[in-house]
Design an enzyme around this catalytic site. Structure first.
Site, short mmCIF file in Angstrom:
data_model
loop_
_atom_site.label_atom_id
_atom_site.label_comp_id
_atom_site.label_asym_id
_atom_site.label_seq_id
_atom_site.Cartn_x
_atom_site.Cartn_y
_atom_site.Cartn_z
N GLU A 32 -10.34 -27.66 -11.46
CA GLU A 32 -8.75 -27.70 -11.15
C GLU A 32 -8.61 -29.03 -10.77
OE1 GLU A 32 -6.52 -25.32 -12.53
OE2 GLU A 32 -7.94 -23.94 -11.45
N SER A 66 15.76 -13.89 -22.35
CA SER A 66 14.67 -13.01 -21.86
C SER A 66 14.60 -11.81 -21.52
CB SER A 66 14.11 -14.01 -20.91
OG SER A 66 13.07 -13.55 -20.02
N SER A 124 2.55 -17.05 -11.36
CA SER A 124 1.22 -16.71 -10.95
C SER A 124 0.18 -17.70 -11.03
CB SER A 124 0.85 -15.53 -11.81
OG SER A 124 0.91 -15.82 -13.13
N GLY A 125 0.37 -18.87 -11.87
CA GLY A 125 -0.63 -19.57 -12.01
C GLY A 125 -1.24 -19.34 -13.44
N ASP A 173 -3.29 -26.49 -19.59
CA ASP A 173 -2.36 -25.42 -19.84
C ASP A 173 -1.84 -25.41 -21.23
OD1 ASP A 173 -2.81 -25.28 -16.97
OD2 ASP A 173 -0.78 -25.07 -16.72
N TYR A 223 2.54 -30.42 -6.18
CA TYR A 223 1.98 -30.97 -7.25
C TYR A 223 2.10 -32.46 -7.56
CZ TYR A 223 -0.10 -30.56 -12.18
OH TYR A 223 -0.65 -30.77 -13.26
#
Length: 386
Positions: A32, A66, A124-125, A173, A223
Protein backbone atom coordinates in the site's frame (compact mmCIF):
# COMPACT_ATOMS: atom_id res chain seq x y z
CA UNK A 1 -28.13 -7.62 -14.80
CA UNK A 2 -27.78 -7.06 -18.56
CA UNK A 3 -31.55 -6.93 -19.09
CA UNK A 4 -31.97 -4.54 -16.15
CA UNK A 5 -29.39 -2.16 -17.66
CA UNK A 6 -30.88 -2.33 -21.15
CA UNK A 7 -34.33 -1.58 -19.78
CA UNK A 8 -33.08 1.35 -17.69
CA UNK A 9 -31.13 2.75 -20.66
CA UNK A 10 -34.31 2.61 -22.75
CA UNK A 11 -36.33 4.44 -20.09
CA UNK A 12 -33.68 7.14 -19.52
CA UNK A 13 -32.53 7.84 -23.08
CA UNK A 14 -35.58 6.72 -25.06
CA UNK A 15 -33.57 4.47 -27.37
CA UNK A 16 -31.75 1.13 -27.43
CA UNK A 17 -28.22 0.60 -26.07
CA UNK A 18 -25.72 -0.92 -28.47
CA UNK A 19 -23.65 -2.85 -25.93
CA UNK A 20 -23.30 -3.60 -22.22
CA UNK A 21 -19.90 -3.70 -20.51
CA UNK A 22 -18.41 -4.61 -17.12
CA UNK A 23 -15.19 -3.70 -15.31
CA UNK A 24 -14.31 -5.01 -11.83
CA UNK A 25 -13.32 -3.29 -8.64
CA UNK A 26 -10.09 -4.33 -6.97
CA UNK A 27 -8.67 -5.07 -3.56
CA UNK A 28 -5.00 -4.78 -2.74
CA UNK A 29 -3.81 -7.66 -0.58
CA UNK A 30 -0.49 -6.04 0.35
CA UNK A 31 1.74 -3.25 -0.96
CA UNK A 32 0.00 0.00 0.00
CA UNK A 33 1.24 3.46 -1.02
CA UNK A 34 4.13 1.76 -2.84
CA UNK A 35 2.81 2.19 -6.37
CA UNK A 36 3.86 5.83 -6.69
CA UNK A 37 7.14 5.03 -4.91
CA UNK A 38 8.42 2.60 -7.54
CA UNK A 39 7.63 -0.49 -5.48
CA UNK A 40 5.64 -3.70 -5.76
CA UNK A 41 1.91 -4.21 -5.22
CA UNK A 42 -0.24 -7.34 -5.01
CA UNK A 43 -3.87 -6.61 -5.93
CA UNK A 44 -6.61 -8.72 -7.45
CA UNK A 45 -9.68 -7.78 -9.44
CA UNK A 46 -13.03 -8.61 -7.84
CA UNK A 47 -16.27 -10.13 -9.07
CA UNK A 48 -18.11 -6.93 -8.02
CA UNK A 49 -17.60 -3.80 -10.11
CA UNK A 50 -19.20 -1.34 -12.51
CA UNK A 51 -21.56 -1.96 -15.43
CA UNK A 52 -22.35 0.32 -18.36
CA UNK A 53 -24.85 0.30 -21.22
CA UNK A 54 -23.85 2.59 -24.07
CA UNK A 55 -24.69 3.75 -27.58
CA UNK A 56 -23.15 6.26 -29.97
CA UNK A 57 -25.31 9.26 -30.84
CA UNK A 58 -25.36 11.51 -33.89
CA UNK A 59 -24.32 14.77 -32.28
CA UNK A 60 -21.29 15.88 -30.30
CA UNK A 61 -23.03 15.65 -26.97
CA UNK A 62 -22.16 13.21 -24.19
CA UNK A 63 -25.00 12.15 -21.91
CA UNK A 64 -24.13 10.38 -18.65
CA UNK A 65 -26.50 8.76 -16.17
CA UNK A 66 -25.74 6.75 -13.03
CA UNK A 67 -28.21 4.42 -11.36
CA UNK A 68 -26.21 5.02 -8.15
CA UNK A 69 -26.86 8.79 -8.30
CA UNK A 70 -30.28 8.94 -9.94
CA UNK A 71 -31.11 12.22 -8.21
CA UNK A 72 -28.43 13.95 -10.28
CA UNK A 73 -30.28 13.05 -13.49
CA UNK A 74 -28.68 13.08 -16.93
CA UNK A 75 -25.37 14.97 -16.97
CA UNK A 76 -24.49 16.42 -20.37
CA UNK A 77 -21.18 17.64 -21.77
CA UNK A 78 -19.91 18.79 -25.15
CA UNK A 79 -17.25 16.45 -26.54
CA UNK A 80 -15.32 19.49 -27.84
CA UNK A 81 -15.23 21.23 -24.45
CA UNK A 82 -14.40 18.77 -21.66
CA UNK A 83 -13.58 20.41 -18.33
CA UNK A 84 -13.69 19.27 -14.70
CA UNK A 85 -16.91 20.87 -13.44
CA UNK A 86 -17.73 20.48 -9.77
CA UNK A 87 -21.47 20.18 -10.39
CA UNK A 88 -20.82 17.21 -12.68
CA UNK A 89 -19.57 15.27 -9.66
CA UNK A 90 -19.06 11.54 -10.54
CA UNK A 91 -19.31 12.21 -14.31
CA UNK A 92 -15.94 13.97 -14.21
CA UNK A 93 -14.30 10.53 -14.15
CA UNK A 94 -15.64 9.36 -17.54
CA UNK A 95 -15.21 12.89 -18.90
CA UNK A 96 -11.54 12.75 -17.88
CA UNK A 97 -11.04 9.47 -19.76
CA UNK A 98 -12.64 10.92 -22.90
CA UNK A 99 -10.43 14.02 -22.66
CA UNK A 100 -7.24 11.97 -22.29
CA UNK A 101 -8.17 9.71 -25.22
CA UNK A 102 -9.10 12.62 -27.48
CA UNK A 103 -5.88 14.47 -26.59
CA UNK A 104 -3.92 11.30 -27.41
CA UNK A 105 -5.40 11.26 -30.91
CA UNK A 106 -7.97 8.48 -30.56
CA UNK A 107 -10.78 8.90 -33.11
CA UNK A 108 -14.05 9.50 -31.26
CA UNK A 109 -16.03 11.24 -34.00
CA UNK A 110 -19.38 11.61 -32.22
CA UNK A 111 -20.99 11.72 -28.82
CA UNK A 112 -22.58 8.89 -26.89
CA UNK A 113 -25.17 8.07 -24.27
CA UNK A 114 -23.87 5.94 -21.40
CA UNK A 115 -25.58 4.60 -18.29
CA UNK A 116 -23.59 3.30 -15.31
CA UNK A 117 -24.40 1.04 -12.38
CA UNK A 118 -21.89 -0.04 -9.76
CA UNK A 119 -22.16 -2.59 -6.96
CA UNK A 120 -18.89 -1.44 -5.37
CA UNK A 121 -19.50 0.66 -2.22
CA UNK A 122 -18.66 4.29 -3.07
CA UNK A 123 -15.58 5.77 -1.35
CA UNK A 124 -14.77 2.32 0.06
CA UNK A 125 -11.19 1.93 -1.14
CA UNK A 126 -12.20 -0.80 -3.62
CA UNK A 127 -11.54 1.56 -6.52
CA UNK A 128 -14.99 2.53 -7.72
CA UNK A 129 -13.45 5.55 -9.51
CA UNK A 130 -10.75 3.50 -11.26
CA UNK A 131 -13.39 0.94 -12.21
CA UNK A 132 -15.43 3.69 -13.90
CA UNK A 133 -12.30 4.98 -15.66
CA UNK A 134 -11.21 1.60 -17.05
CA UNK A 135 -14.81 0.73 -17.94
CA UNK A 136 -15.21 3.99 -19.87
CA UNK A 137 -11.96 3.43 -21.77
CA UNK A 138 -13.00 -0.13 -22.59
CA UNK A 139 -16.48 0.98 -23.72
CA UNK A 140 -14.96 3.62 -26.01
CA UNK A 141 -12.55 1.03 -27.41
CA UNK A 142 -15.38 -1.37 -28.20
CA UNK A 143 -17.89 1.21 -29.50
CA UNK A 144 -15.45 3.07 -31.74
CA UNK A 145 -13.04 0.23 -32.65
CA UNK A 146 -10.03 1.91 -31.03
CA UNK A 147 -6.58 0.32 -30.91
CA UNK A 148 -5.85 0.42 -27.18
CA UNK A 149 -4.73 -2.66 -25.24
CA UNK A 150 -5.56 -3.25 -21.59
CA UNK A 151 -2.26 -1.83 -20.28
CA UNK A 152 -2.92 1.33 -22.30
CA UNK A 153 -6.44 1.56 -20.84
CA UNK A 154 -4.89 1.42 -17.35
CA UNK A 155 -2.47 4.24 -18.23
CA UNK A 156 -5.31 6.33 -19.69
CA UNK A 157 -7.35 5.87 -16.50
CA UNK A 158 -4.41 6.89 -14.32
CA UNK A 159 -3.72 9.97 -16.44
CA UNK A 160 -7.37 11.01 -16.22
CA UNK A 161 -7.24 10.69 -12.42
CA UNK A 162 -3.92 12.59 -12.19
CA UNK A 163 -4.55 15.41 -14.64
CA UNK A 164 -8.33 15.81 -14.91
CA UNK A 165 -9.48 14.84 -11.41
CA UNK A 166 -6.34 16.08 -9.62
CA UNK A 167 -5.51 13.00 -7.54
CA UNK A 168 -1.85 12.10 -7.85
CA UNK A 169 -2.45 8.34 -7.73
CA UNK A 170 -0.16 5.61 -8.95
CA UNK A 171 -0.98 2.99 -11.59
CA UNK A 172 -2.03 0.11 -9.33
CA UNK A 173 -5.82 0.53 -9.24
CA UNK A 174 -6.33 0.92 -12.96
CA UNK A 175 -3.78 -1.81 -13.78
CA UNK A 176 -5.35 -4.36 -11.43
CA UNK A 177 -8.80 -3.68 -12.89
CA UNK A 178 -7.71 -3.74 -16.54
CA UNK A 179 -5.50 -6.82 -16.16
CA UNK A 180 -7.56 -8.88 -13.71
CA UNK A 181 -7.49 -12.68 -13.99
CA UNK A 182 -9.94 -15.05 -12.32
CA UNK A 183 -8.60 -16.74 -9.15
CA UNK A 184 -5.27 -14.89 -9.44
CA UNK A 185 -3.67 -11.81 -7.93
CA UNK A 186 -1.16 -9.65 -9.82
CA UNK A 187 2.39 -9.21 -8.55
CA UNK A 188 3.21 -5.90 -10.21
CA UNK A 189 6.48 -3.95 -10.20
CA UNK A 190 5.20 -0.39 -10.60
CA UNK A 191 8.67 0.87 -11.57
CA UNK A 192 8.50 -0.79 -15.00
CA UNK A 193 5.02 -2.42 -15.12
CA UNK A 194 6.50 -5.91 -15.29
CA UNK A 195 4.08 -8.35 -13.69
CA UNK A 196 3.22 -11.95 -13.07
CA UNK A 197 -0.02 -13.66 -12.08
CA UNK A 198 0.03 -15.62 -8.84
CA UNK A 199 -2.72 -18.15 -8.08
CA UNK A 200 -4.72 -16.95 -5.09
CA UNK A 201 -4.86 -20.29 -3.32
CA UNK A 202 -6.04 -19.73 0.25
CA UNK A 203 -6.86 -23.33 1.15
CA UNK A 204 -9.82 -23.42 3.53
CA UNK A 205 -9.78 -19.62 3.98
CA UNK A 206 -11.76 -16.76 2.45
CA UNK A 207 -11.12 -13.08 1.69
CA UNK A 208 -13.47 -10.89 3.71
CA UNK A 209 -13.70 -7.16 3.05
CA UNK A 210 -15.08 -4.91 5.77
CA UNK A 211 -16.26 -1.50 4.60
CA UNK A 212 -15.97 1.11 7.35
CA UNK A 213 -18.68 3.31 5.75
CA UNK A 214 -16.59 6.34 6.59
CA UNK A 215 -16.76 8.33 3.38
CA UNK A 216 -13.64 9.91 2.06
CA UNK A 217 -12.60 11.52 -1.21
CA UNK A 218 -9.00 11.01 -2.28
CA UNK A 219 -8.72 14.49 -3.73
CA UNK A 220 -9.72 16.03 -0.39
CA UNK A 221 -7.58 13.75 1.72
CA UNK A 222 -3.91 13.79 2.62
CA UNK A 223 -3.09 11.41 -0.25
CA UNK A 224 -1.27 14.05 -2.32
CA UNK A 225 0.49 15.26 0.82
CA UNK A 226 1.87 11.78 1.53
CA UNK A 227 3.16 11.53 -2.01
CA UNK A 228 4.98 14.86 -1.79
CA UNK A 229 6.50 13.85 1.57
CA UNK A 230 7.92 10.71 -0.06
CA UNK A 231 9.22 12.72 -3.01
CA UNK A 232 11.00 15.10 -0.63
CA UNK A 233 12.57 12.17 1.26
CA UNK A 234 13.66 10.57 -2.02
CA UNK A 235 15.32 13.81 -3.16
CA UNK A 236 17.40 13.86 0.04
CA UNK A 237 18.39 10.19 -0.34
CA UNK A 238 19.37 10.81 -3.96
CA UNK A 239 22.07 13.20 -2.78
CA UNK A 240 23.98 10.17 -1.41
CA UNK A 241 22.53 7.22 -3.36
CA UNK A 242 22.12 6.44 -7.04
CA UNK A 243 18.42 5.50 -6.94
CA UNK A 244 15.36 6.35 -9.01
CA UNK A 245 12.72 5.57 -6.37
CA UNK A 246 12.26 4.47 -2.77
CA UNK A 247 11.37 1.05 -4.19
CA UNK A 248 15.03 0.62 -5.21
CA UNK A 249 16.10 0.37 -1.56
CA UNK A 250 16.41 -2.57 0.80
CA UNK A 251 15.66 -2.04 4.48
CA UNK A 252 19.40 -2.16 5.23
CA UNK A 253 20.25 0.49 2.63
CA UNK A 254 17.49 2.73 3.95
CA UNK A 255 18.61 2.38 7.59
CA UNK A 256 22.22 3.16 6.64
CA UNK A 257 21.21 6.41 4.90
CA UNK A 258 17.96 7.60 6.50
CA UNK A 259 19.70 10.32 8.56
CA UNK A 260 20.23 12.37 5.41
CA UNK A 261 16.47 13.06 5.23
CA UNK A 262 16.73 15.26 8.37
CA UNK A 263 12.97 15.33 8.99
CA UNK A 264 11.36 12.83 11.35
CA UNK A 265 7.97 12.78 9.57
CA UNK A 266 9.44 12.35 6.08
CA UNK A 267 11.75 9.63 7.45
CA UNK A 268 8.73 7.66 8.67
CA UNK A 269 6.94 8.07 5.34
CA UNK A 270 9.98 6.82 3.43
CA UNK A 271 10.49 3.98 5.89
CA UNK A 272 6.97 2.74 5.21
CA UNK A 273 7.49 2.85 1.43
CA UNK A 274 10.77 0.89 1.64
CA UNK A 275 9.67 -1.68 4.21
CA UNK A 276 6.24 -2.19 2.62
CA UNK A 277 7.84 -2.95 -0.72
CA UNK A 278 10.07 -5.61 0.83
CA UNK A 279 7.10 -7.01 2.79
CA UNK A 280 5.18 -7.38 -0.46
CA UNK A 281 8.00 -9.28 -2.15
CA UNK A 282 8.24 -11.65 0.85
CA UNK A 283 4.45 -12.04 1.08
CA UNK A 284 4.12 -13.21 -2.52
CA UNK A 285 6.97 -15.67 -2.02
CA UNK A 286 5.17 -16.97 1.10
CA UNK A 287 1.92 -17.43 -0.82
CA UNK A 288 3.72 -19.28 -3.61
CA UNK A 289 5.30 -21.54 -0.98
CA UNK A 290 1.79 -22.20 0.40
CA UNK A 291 2.70 -20.48 3.68
CA UNK A 292 -0.59 -18.67 4.30
CA UNK A 293 0.37 -18.03 7.94
CA UNK A 294 3.39 -15.96 6.92
CA UNK A 295 1.35 -14.13 4.29
CA UNK A 296 -1.17 -13.19 6.99
CA UNK A 297 1.56 -12.07 9.39
CA UNK A 298 2.98 -9.74 6.73
CA UNK A 299 -0.49 -8.34 6.01
CA UNK A 300 -0.86 -7.41 9.66
CA UNK A 301 2.64 -5.89 9.75
CA UNK A 302 1.62 -3.82 6.72
CA UNK A 303 -1.35 -2.39 8.63
CA UNK A 304 0.82 -1.50 11.62
CA UNK A 305 3.21 0.40 9.34
CA UNK A 306 0.34 2.23 7.63
CA UNK A 307 -0.95 3.19 11.08
CA UNK A 308 2.33 4.21 12.72
CA UNK A 309 4.70 5.34 9.96
CA UNK A 310 2.36 6.46 7.18
CA UNK A 311 -0.51 7.58 9.44
CA UNK A 312 -3.36 6.88 7.01
CA UNK A 313 -5.58 4.53 9.02
CA UNK A 314 -7.74 6.31 11.61
CA UNK A 315 -10.01 4.95 14.35
CA UNK A 316 -12.46 3.25 11.97
CA UNK A 317 -9.92 1.10 10.12
CA UNK A 318 -7.89 0.44 13.26
CA UNK A 319 -11.03 -0.74 15.06
CA UNK A 320 -11.87 -3.14 12.24
CA UNK A 321 -8.35 -4.61 12.17
CA UNK A 322 -8.05 -4.88 15.97
CA UNK A 323 -11.45 -6.59 16.18
CA UNK A 324 -10.54 -8.92 13.30
CA UNK A 325 -7.27 -10.03 14.86
CA UNK A 326 -9.08 -10.84 18.11
CA UNK A 327 -11.25 -13.42 16.31
CA UNK A 328 -10.52 -17.10 16.07
CA UNK A 329 -9.62 -18.26 12.55
CA UNK A 330 -8.20 -14.95 11.33
CA UNK A 331 -4.90 -15.39 9.48
CA UNK A 332 -4.18 -11.72 8.75
CA UNK A 333 -5.93 -8.35 8.47
CA UNK A 334 -5.08 -4.88 7.18
CA UNK A 335 -6.53 -1.70 5.77
CA UNK A 336 -6.61 -1.66 1.96
CA UNK A 337 -6.69 1.30 -0.41
CA UNK A 338 -5.56 4.84 0.27
CA UNK A 339 -6.79 4.91 3.86
CA UNK A 340 -8.59 7.73 5.71
CA UNK A 341 -11.68 5.52 5.70
CA UNK A 342 -12.55 2.82 3.20
CA UNK A 343 -12.02 -0.89 3.81
CA UNK A 344 -10.02 -3.60 5.47
CA UNK A 345 -9.24 -7.01 3.99
CA UNK A 346 -8.89 -10.10 6.15
CA UNK A 347 -8.07 -13.75 5.48
CA UNK A 348 -10.51 -15.79 7.54
CA UNK A 349 -10.97 -19.54 7.87
CA UNK A 350 -14.11 -20.45 5.94
CA UNK A 351 -15.80 -22.09 8.93
CA UNK A 352 -15.36 -18.89 10.98
CA UNK A 353 -16.57 -16.31 8.44
CA UNK A 354 -20.12 -16.02 9.80
CA UNK A 355 -18.92 -15.55 13.37
CA UNK A 356 -16.22 -13.14 12.18
CA UNK A 357 -18.79 -10.88 10.49
CA UNK A 358 -21.11 -10.95 13.50
CA UNK A 359 -18.41 -10.29 16.13
CA UNK A 360 -16.39 -7.65 14.23
CA UNK A 361 -19.61 -5.90 13.22
CA UNK A 362 -20.73 -5.77 16.86
CA UNK A 363 -17.40 -4.33 18.09
CA UNK A 364 -17.43 -1.74 15.31
CA UNK A 365 -20.94 -0.40 15.84
CA UNK A 366 -20.41 -0.24 19.62
CA UNK A 367 -17.23 1.79 19.25
CA UNK A 368 -17.88 3.88 16.13
CA UNK A 369 -21.66 4.35 16.35
CA UNK A 370 -22.64 3.14 12.89
CA UNK A 371 -22.35 -0.19 11.13
CA UNK A 372 -19.73 -1.70 8.85
CA UNK A 373 -20.65 -3.73 5.77
CA UNK A 374 -18.97 -7.04 4.94
CA UNK A 375 -18.28 -8.76 1.61
CA UNK A 376 -16.91 -12.26 1.09
CA UNK A 377 -15.13 -11.91 -2.26
CA UNK A 378 -13.32 -13.87 -4.95
CA UNK A 379 -10.66 -12.80 -7.44
CA UNK A 380 -12.32 -11.98 -10.76
CA UNK A 381 -11.45 -11.13 -14.35
CA UNK A 382 -10.85 -7.81 -16.12
CA UNK A 383 -13.19 -5.77 -18.38
CA UNK A 384 -15.57 -7.59 -20.70
CA UNK A 385 -18.58 -7.13 -22.98
CA UNK A 386 -21.68 -8.83 -21.61
Amino acid sequence: MKEKLLEKFRSIFGREAEKVFFAPGRVNLIGEHTDYNGGHVFPCALTIGTYAAAAKNRGGMLRFFSMNFEQKGIITADITDLRNEKEHDWANYPKGVLKVMLDAGYAIPCGMDILYYGNIPNSSGLSSSASVEVLTGYALRELFGLDADFVELAKIGQKAENEFIGVNCGIMDQFAIAMGKKEHAIFLDTADLSYQYAPLVLGDAKLVIACSNKKRGLGDSKYNERRSECEAALAKLQTVLDIRSLGDLTEEEFEANRAVIKDAVKERRAKHAVYENQRTIRAVAALQANNIGEFGRLMTASHNSLRDDYEVTGIELDTLVEAALAQEGVIGSRMTGAGFGGCTVSIVRADRVEEFIRSVGEVYINRIGYKADFYVVDAGSGPCTL
